[in-house]
Design a protein around this motif. Structure first.
Motif, PDB file in Angstrom:
ATOM      1  N   ASP A  19       0.821  -1.223   0.000  1.00 18.16           N
ATOM      2  CA  ASP A  19       0.000   0.000   0.000  1.00 18.16           C
ATOM      3  C   ASP A  19       0.851   1.268   0.000  1.00 18.16           C
ATOM      4  N   CYS A  20       2.139   1.128  -0.255  1.00 22.33           N
ATOM      5  CA  CYS A  20       3.054   2.275  -0.242  1.00 22.33           C
ATOM      6  C   CYS A  20       2.652   3.282  -1.323  1.00 22.33           C
ATOM      7  N   GLY A  21       2.658   4.574  -0.967  1.00 20.50           N
ATOM      8  CA  GLY A  21       2.325   5.576  -1.973  1.00 20.50           C
ATOM      9  C   GLY A  21       2.270   6.959  -1.376  1.00 20.50           C
ATOM     10  N   ILE A  22       2.263   7.961  -2.229  1.00 23.13           N
ATOM     11  CA  ILE A  22       2.207   9.354  -1.787  1.00 23.13           C
ATOM     12  C   ILE A  22       0.874   9.614  -1.081  1.00 23.13           C
ATOM     13  N   GLY A  23       0.952  10.145   0.126  1.00 21.90           N
ATOM     14  CA  GLY A  23      -0.243  10.411   0.919  1.00 21.90           C
ATOM     15  C   GLY A  23      -0.727   9.214   1.699  1.00 21.90           C
ATOM     16  N   LYS A  24      -0.101   8.042   1.491  1.00 20.34           N
ATOM     17  CA  LYS A  24      -0.536   6.821   2.177  1.00 20.34           C
ATOM     18  C   LYS A  24       0.411   6.412   3.301  1.00 20.34           C
ATOM     19  N   CYS A  25       1.687   6.785   3.184  1.00 20.70           N
ATOM     20  CA  CYS A  25       2.666   6.351   4.181  1.00 20.70           C
ATOM     21  C   CYS A  25       3.779   7.392   4.286  1.00 20.70           C
ATOM     22  N   ASP A  26       4.650   7.177   5.280  1.00 17.36           N
ATOM     23  CA  ASP A  26       5.769   8.110   5.498  1.00 17.36           C
ATOM     24  C   ASP A  26       7.116   7.454   5.219  1.00 17.36           C
ATOM     25  N   CYS A  27       7.127   6.376   4.457  1.00 17.91           N
ATOM     26  CA  CYS A  27       8.401   5.708   4.205  1.00 17.91           C
ATOM     27  C   CYS A  27       9.237   6.512   3.206  1.00 17.91           C
ATOM     28  N   ASP A  28      10.438   6.022   2.929  1.00 14.76           N
ATOM     29  CA  ASP A  28      11.382   6.801   2.140  1.00 14.76           C
ATOM     30  C   ASP A  28      11.365   6.490   0.636  1.00 14.76           C
ATOM     31  N   ARG A  29      10.395   5.677   0.187  1.00 12.03           N
ATOM     32  CA  ARG A  29      10.386   5.412  -1.254  1.00 12.03           C
ATOM     33  C   ARG A  29      10.104   6.707  -2.020  1.00 12.03           C
ATOM     34  N   PHE A  30       8.967   7.358  -1.690  1.00 15.73           N
ATOM     35  CA  PHE A  30       8.628   8.628  -2.326  1.00 15.73           C
ATOM     36  C   PHE A  30       9.074   9.739  -1.371  1.00 15.73           C
ATOM     37  N   LEU A  31      10.214  10.311  -1.703  1.00 17.30           N
ATOM     38  CA  LEU A  31      10.850  11.257  -0.790  1.00 17.30           C
ATOM     39  C   LEU A  31      10.496  12.691  -1.179  1.00 17.30           C
ATOM     40  N   GLU A  32       9.877  13.418  -0.266  1.00 19.09           N
ATOM     41  CA  GLU A  32       9.547  14.823  -0.529  1.00 19.09           C
ATOM     42  C   GLU A  32      10.838  15.631  -0.572  1.00 19.09           C
ATOM     43  N   ILE A  33      11.063  16.356  -1.662  1.00 18.40           N
ATOM     44  CA  ILE A  33      12.313  17.116  -1.773  1.00 18.40           C
ATOM     45  C   ILE A  33      12.102  18.629  -1.843  1.00 18.40           C
ATOM     46  N   TRP A  34      10.908  19.085  -2.246  1.00 22.20           N
ATOM     47  CA  TRP A  34      10.725  20.532  -2.399  1.00 22.20           C
ATOM     48  C   TRP A  34       9.261  20.862  -2.131  1.00 22.20           C
ATOM     49  N   ASN A  35       9.047  21.879  -1.295  1.00 14.21           N
ATOM     50  CA  ASN A  35       7.683  22.311  -0.973  1.00 14.21           C
ATOM     51  C   ASN A  35       7.476  23.731  -1.501  1.00 14.21           C
ATOM     52  N   LEU A  36       6.458  23.902  -2.349  1.00 12.41           N
ATOM     53  CA  LEU A  36       6.126  25.214  -2.905  1.00 12.41           C
ATOM     54  C   LEU A  36       4.846  25.704  -2.234  1.00 12.41           C
ATOM     55  N   VAL A  37       4.936  26.806  -1.510  1.00  9.63           N
ATOM     56  CA  VAL A  37       3.763  27.361  -0.818  1.00  9.63           C
ATOM     57  C   VAL A  37       3.230  28.540  -1.611  1.00  9.63           C
ATOM     58  N   PHE A  38       1.938  28.486  -1.927  1.00  5.97           N
ATOM     59  CA  PHE A  38       1.291  29.549  -2.686  1.00  5.97           C
ATOM     60  C   PHE A  38       0.461  30.402  -1.724  1.00  5.97           C
ATOM     61  N   MET A  39       1.019  31.499  -1.220  1.00  6.95           N
ATOM     62  CA  MET A  39       0.297  32.369  -0.288  1.00  6.95           C
ATOM     63  C   MET A  39      -0.679  33.232  -1.077  1.00  6.95           C
ATOM     64  N   GLN A  40      -1.956  32.841  -1.069  1.00  6.66           N
ATOM     65  CA  GLN A  40      -2.930  33.561  -1.878  1.00  6.66           C
ATOM     66  C   GLN A  40      -4.156  34.021  -1.107  1.00  6.66           C
ATOM     67  N   TYR A  41      -4.226  33.655   0.202  1.00  7.23           N
ATOM     68  CA  TYR A  41      -5.388  34.051   1.005  1.00  7.23           C
ATOM     69  C   TYR A  41      -4.958  34.750   2.295  1.00  7.23           C
ATOM     70  N   GLU A  42      -5.889  35.509   2.848  1.00  9.42           N
ATOM     71  CA  GLU A  42      -5.757  36.084   4.186  1.00  9.42           C
ATOM     72  C   GLU A  42      -6.826  35.410   5.036  1.00  9.42           C
ATOM     73  N   GLN A  43      -6.413  34.736   6.132  1.00  9.18           N
ATOM     74  CA  GLN A  43      -7.376  34.033   6.976  1.00  9.18           C
ATOM     75  C   GLN A  43      -7.770  34.908   8.154  1.00  9.18           C
ATOM     76  N   ALA A  44      -9.078  35.089   8.363  1.00 14.04           N
ATOM     77  CA  ALA A  44      -9.588  35.889   9.469  1.00 14.04           C
ATOM     78  C   ALA A  44      -9.745  35.014  10.711  1.00 14.04           C
ATOM     79  N   ALA A  45     -10.038  35.666  11.841  1.00  7.93           N
ATOM     80  CA  ALA A  45     -10.168  34.942  13.119  1.00  7.93           C
ATOM     81  C   ALA A  45     -11.310  33.932  13.077  1.00  7.93           C
ATOM     82  N   ASP A  46     -12.349  34.202  12.259  1.00  4.46           N
ATOM     83  CA  ASP A  46     -13.481  33.266  12.183  1.00  4.46           C
ATOM     84  C   ASP A  46     -13.246  32.136  11.184  1.00  4.46           C
ATOM     85  N   GLY A  47     -12.041  32.098  10.575  1.00  2.00           N
ATOM     86  CA  GLY A  47     -11.702  31.018   9.654  1.00  2.00           C
ATOM     87  C   GLY A  47     -11.999  31.318   8.205  1.00  2.00           C
TER      88      GLY A  47
END
Length: 880
Positions: A187-215
């Motif tokens: 069952d190994c796969g992206i989003g299914k486990c934390d093993c080292d087969r599919f290794l996350e190497i780069w995270n791209l964050v798209f800051m496009q919203y402003e979150q208010a106190a009410d969510g």
């Protein structure tokens, strides 16, 4: 391709694509006092993302040094045991502040890893936020990825936020497939486990919203980009290694340690773990000390102490019994100083700090082993075979013993350890530490004036050479921080003008005070702050009339107080140079406070200064003052200033243009504070106190000008009082005090001899108070003596008359505390030991203690509990 080349390629690639290469900030997050350490590349840009700070660029790229010692994926106990866990790591990142967005972020990342690094596209996959159709379309269009290589994940994995409120947005992660042989199962796969087969190497964050106190979330007018790629991970992939520890980043350190310990890597699992722990921690230790974190028992210093102790313990497991970490730290410097030159300039100081901490901990570790052996002996005597979780945690927390060492020592004697109890104590400690962490202590002034910063208000400082000036009133805030059109008589608040001669509190110098006038009102300026490099705000109280937005204000700085502050500020530069001359070039400023009354200067140095060193520093500073050297100031670039030999202060961020303050032949520093025009204006300089404020941080308090003269006159008055009391001339005072001190010592010895004589007789007389409890003779009484020596003499007299039994003497001390001595004869050690009994007894008087099986000593702070302590001892003996 080695790690240094990957780092350089990354920075050069983004520089070529219009990004400004920004130096790594320190591990101490100056602009985010809520954080213990810098743990991501975006930390130094947080205020830029929040709109509180403007930079002269809209695109940036960094190789940021980071430290993580907690959290879901960074449990310290896992470091060294897995292929990916680290404490110190480098985060490669590119950032857009309202410039490019998703399309370019994806294109930049994909082009770099597939064309510059030439990673096979067949091994690459991405994840996106489940509802981010735009990202899915762009990955197919820009990178040519087929839909089956794009995985949609939920908010937990692929949505980022800065906090409960503020900028947030979906993110996209790039994965590298290391091969089916690395899979954890079918069952190994992206989003299914934390093993080292599919290794996350780069995270791209798209800051496009402003979150208010009410969510609720609203679209940002200028979306931004924040990305991060771990250098250690991408290096492992580029070098075809399944473990980060196999890369050139760590392997040279591991080989050095292995050779020193006469062991081999990859021959034994426990040895490999020890080598990896030492290699990892040595990097953290070197960088923490370089960033002026020093071992202590709280906050960041405690983290450093834990890292040194953990590495040292693992060194012992592979036979390194003598201090060795200071040598490994030198290897870190040798391998990384090209990228981080600050390591080289701090090398000697770093090695000294580490060695002293190693030597101190070696003694502590030996003591901890003795305490563990005593506890095992007590358990054996009591017929028990389980070490309590609270005891195991005390060994861990106080002496740095990991649970596995306690298990190892105990297991050899067939004794188990209460691991659930240990983990409960650990959880409670983490909870206490989290609630106790108050941040790094810096004022977060910017957040108080968020609205002004977002509105883009700016004020020009004109007070370098003049102390009066005019400025249009741009904004007024009431005492609650709300925008106001007017402030009226009797009302306090904040004033912002387009120009001001008032210096805003910054760089350790207090802000100016003075007065402000408008055509309709007068006000006192009580404080001046600087929320950002471009904005100065004045705290005012309106004495008469009113102040209104749009008026022209006349501003006048208090000249006497400004001059006093300038004397002290210029003197700190002279002091800094003198300390480096007398103590060594390891001395660096770690904090300062400059005001009209005095100056306070914190600096890195391990040992207290000697009286001779203090006198020499005073002489050097006063010589520079008497030489009346001109103080020069010019505007230049940080690069040019440093190239000329200027000192840049720890943790400071500098813009494209900086103020260089030079005292020719003495000092050259980057500084935006106010200064004298000639050193002679300082008048004189005197050190008031030298003390320690933290491990490896010393503090000097000093005075200049009129304050120095006032101090000397106060000393003269005190000296006159002493002369009157002693009936001595000034030159006779020293000899007279020495003679009186010798006389006091003689009298004290006479008193001790009399106390010993009385105590010996009293000890024998106490035998009439012996009770028999459960077949054991017990003597538990209060003693009158306040001297621990007399208490020991009295116990010696009792021991000679009590060949079998338990004896306790408890006595109040002169300073309102309690001393306890407890004796257990050798024939009773199978039932009782003195350290085991005294633990519960001492708790009754608010203290603790320990000692040998036959004799233990304790202290306490609550004399009211002495009767309870006596009763507790009798109960313990009765229970047997």
């Amino acid at each position: 391709m080695n790690a240094a080349e990957i780092r350089l390629r990354f920075l050069k690639y983004f520089e070529k694509n219009g990004h400004t290469v920004v130096e790594s900030s320190t591990l101490v997050p100056k602009d985010d006092p809520s954080l213990l350490f810098t743990n991501a590349g975006m930390v130094q840009f947080k205020k830029v993302f929040l709109g509180q700070e403007k930079r002269p660029y809209h695109r940036a790229t960094t190789a940021q040094k980071c430290l993580r010692v907690g959290g879901k994926h960074n449990d310290l106990e896992n470091v060294g045991r897995t292929a990916r866990h680290h404490t110190f790591f480098e985060m490669l990142g590119n950032f857009s502040f309202g410039d490019y967005f998703k399309s370019d972020a994806i294109r930049f990342a994909w082009t770099f890893i597939t064309e510059d690094l030439k990673l096979s596209k067949e091994h690459l996959y991405v994840s996106i936020y489940k509802d981010d159709d735009e990202a899915a379309e762009l990955w197919q269009k820009v990178a040519g990825l087929s839909p089956d290589r794009i995985f949609r994940l939920g908010e937990k994995d692929n949505f980022w936020s800065m906090g409960d409120t503020g900028p947030c947005g979906p993110c996209s992660e790039i994965y590298y497939d290391q091969g089916a042989d690395m899979a954890c199962g079918p069952d190994c796969g992206i989003g299914k486990c934390d093993c080292d087969r599919f290794l996350e190497i780069w995270n791209l964050v798209f800051m496009q919203y402003e979150q208010a106190a009410d969510g609720t979330r609203t679209a940002l007018p200028r979306p931004s980009i924040d990305t991060g790629m771990g250098l250690e991970r991408i290096t492992a992939i580029m070098q075809g290694k399944r473990s980060n520890f196999e890369t050139d980043i760590f392997r040279a350190l591991i080989d050095f340690v292995a050779e020193k310990a006469h062991v081999k890597y990859h021959e034994d699992h426990d040895t490999d773990t020890a080598l990896q722990v030492i290699a990892d921690h040595s990097r953290s230790i070197a960088f923490l000390i370089t960033d002026q974190i020093l071992p202590s028992n709280e906050g960041r210093g405690y983290v450093l102490r834990r890292l040194i102790r953990r590495a040292f313990r693992f060194g012992r497991l592979i036979g390194l019994t003598e201090p060795f970490l200071h040598e490994i730290a030198r290897q870190v410097v040798a391998h990384m100083h090209d990228a981080y030159p600050e390591l080289l300039s701090n090398q000697e100081f770093m090695a000294r700090v580490i060695r002293e901490e190693e030597e101190r901990f070696s003694q502590t570790l030996d003591k901890g082993l003795i305490i563990l052996e005593e506890e095992l002996a007590r358990l054996k005597a009591a017929g028990e075979n389980r070490i309590g979780g609270d005891f195991a945690f005390k060994l861990y927390d106080t002496f740095g013993f990991p649970l596995d060492i306690v298990n190892d020592v105990a297991g050899k004697q067939d004794v188990s350890v209460d691991e659930p109890g240990f983990m409960a104590c650990m959880k409670e400690q983490k909870k206490r530490a989290k609630s106790a962490w108050k941040g790094s202590g810096e004022k977060d002034v910017a957040s108080s004036f968020q609205g002004l910063l977002e509105a883009g208000l700016k004020s020009c400082f004109t007070g370098s050479t003049v102390l009066t000036g005019e400025g249009r009133v741009l904004a007024l805030l009431d005492d609650k921080g709300e925008r106001a059109e007017t402030l009226v008589q009797g009302q306090g608040g904040w004033l912002v003008t387009a120009a001001t001669p008032f210096y805003g509190e910054c760089g350790g110098q207090e802000g100016d005070v003075g007065v402000a006038h408008t055509p309709t009102g007068d006000a006192d300026v009580l404080e001046t702050l600087k929320p950002s490099p471009q904005l100065t705000v004045h705290k005012i109280f309106v004495n008469e009339g009113d102040f209104g937005v749009g008026q022209t204000a006349e501003l006048t700085v208090n000249a006497r107080l400004r001059m006093a502050s300038s004397r002290n500020h210029t003197a700190t530069h002279l002091l800094h140079a003198a300390l480096r001359q007398v103590l060594g070039t390891h001395v660096k400023q770690s904090g300062s406070l400059v005001g009209p009354e005095r100056l306070r200067f914190d600096f890195t140095h391990i040992a207290p200064m000697t009286p001779e060193q203090i006198a020499e520093v005073e002489q050097i500073v006063n010589r520079a003052i008497l030489d009346d050297i001109p103080v020069g100031r010019e505007i230049t670039t940080p690069k040019e200033a440093v190239a000329r030999g200027a000192m840049a202060l720890f943790g400071e961020k500098y813009g494209e243009a900086v103020s260089l303050v030079e005292i020719p032949g003495v000092s050259m520093e980057l500084c935006g504070g106010t200064h004298l025009t000639r050193t002679g204006q300082a008048g004189s300089f005197v050190i008031l106190a030298e003390s320690g404020v933290a491990a490896g941080i010393r503090r000097i308090e000093a005075a200049t000008g009129w304050n120095a003269l006032n101090h000397l006159q106060d000393l003269r008055r005190e000296m006159a009082d002493v002369q009157t009391t002693l009936k001595a001339r000034p030159e006779e005072v020293g000899a007279r005090v020495k003679a009186m001190s010798a006389q006091v010592k003689t009298l004290q010895k006479d008193v001790e001899r009399l106390q010993t004589k009385l105590a010996s007789g009293e000890g024998g007389a106490r035998m009439a108070e012996v009770e028999e409890i459960g077949g054991v003779k017990v003597l538990a009484v209060k003693a009158e003596t306040a001297s621990i020596k007399s208490l020991r003499d009295q116990m010696d007299a009792l021991k000679s008359k009590l060949p079998s039994g338990v004896a306790m003497l408890i006595a109040p001390t002169d300073d309102g505390k309690v001393s306890v001595l407890l004796y257990v004869s050798k024939d009773l050690h199978k039932k009782f030991t003195a350290p085991a009994l005294i633990r519960d007894v001492a708790a009754c008087v608010g203290g603790g203690g320990g000692g040998r099986p036959d004799l233990a000593q304790a202290g306490g702070s609550d004399p009211e509990g002495m009767d309870k302590a006596i009763a507790t001892l009798k109960e313990l003996v009765a229970k047997g």
